[in-house]
Design an enzyme around this catalytic site. Structure first.
Site: not given
Length: 278
Positions: A121, A261, A264-265
């Site tokens: 953090c 991610c 293909g996309r």
């Protein structure tokens, strides 16, 4: 001091502990058995004898972590400003003892903050909300990436998560070359720490690490965007989503931020002009 690129450990089982637990499956409560659990330890970064920050992290690749943190937090501008590092046991955790240049150490003392972080953090310990976020120079548009090559990187991302394969408990950060090949990667129980390890490694590697993009297995927070930009990374791919603040920071500092991610996309949040859709 030891060479700053020295490896602390070599065996993945050094980062796991066997614990007795009970597995549950529907209609089948199994008897107790041993299983692997990821190690998480306090890691203090100590600059010229003064502790600056304590983060919870996986106990490996800690010199890379210290280098990446120092760069991404603006403590140094160049790896040459760190003269050496030692990783030593301390109390219930580890210390990375860092020999910092005198000029940088004076600057660090002037803005020192006491951080007792949760897992990776970076906001913990900041005294005022106005202190969140650092001024980042807008990035140049010198990089491009063909999205058609991203599938190859995604396929091999977990190759850099040996502890994660055993425990299901780590994040990964890897450097993707323009071809889609992964030049290298690191894992940690904290996503910010994994990225710092990657950024520290990149700062000390050769020319093949100058071109390409960073890929993380987690969501993209504003701090991950900021850390990437501070280290000159122009493109950040994330397997999961990005936050609104991450998108805002990426827009302001000219970083191309891509989330969700999958093969293909992908979802392009900011500055798509660096990306080639093939």
């Amino acid at each position: 001091m030891n060479n700053i690129l020295s490896e602390e450990v070599l065996n993945v089982t050094d980062f796991t502990t066997s614990r007795q637990l009970t597995l549950w499956k529907r209609e089948d409560l199994q008897s107790p058995q041993l299983d692997d659990v990821a190690e998480e330890v306090p890691v203090a970064l100590v600059y010229n004898g003064i502790s600056h920050v304590v983060m919870m992290a996986s106990p490996k690749d800690l010199t890379h972590f210290a280098m990446g943190f120092s760069l991404s937090e603006g403590i140094i501008d160049s790896p040459r400003e760190i003269y050496g590092m030692d990783v030593v046991p301390s109390c219930n955790g580890l210390e990375v003892q860092i020999d910092l240049s005198s000029r940088r150490f004076m600057g660090l003392k002037a803005r020192r903050r006491a951080l007792a972080g949760r897992t990776g953090c970076g906001v913990c310990g900041v005294e005022q909300l106005n202190d969140i976020g650092k001024p980042v120079q807008p990035l140049p548009f010198s990089q491009t990436f063909n999205l058609g090559n991203l599938d190859r990187a995604l396929k091999h991302l977990n190759d850099f998560q040996p502890t994660g394969k055993l425990t299901g408990c780590t994040h990964a950060a890897a450097w993707v070359m323009p071809s889609g090949e992964l030049a290298g990667g690191h894992e940690d129980v904290g996503r910010h720490v994994a990225l710092d390890k990657l950024l520290g490694r990149r700062a000390t590697e050769g020319e093949e690490w100058r071109q390409g993009a960073a890929l993380v297995s987690s969501r993209a927070s504003y701090e991950m965007v900021q850390k990437s930009a501070m280290c000159g990374v122009e493109i950040l791919f994330a397997v999961s989503a990005a936050t609104t603040l991450a998108v805002d920071v990426a827009e302001r500092c000219n970083l191309t931020l891509v989330g969700f991610c999958k093969p293909g996309r992908a979802t392009i949040y900011t500055h798509p002009q660096r990306l080639i859709a093939d």
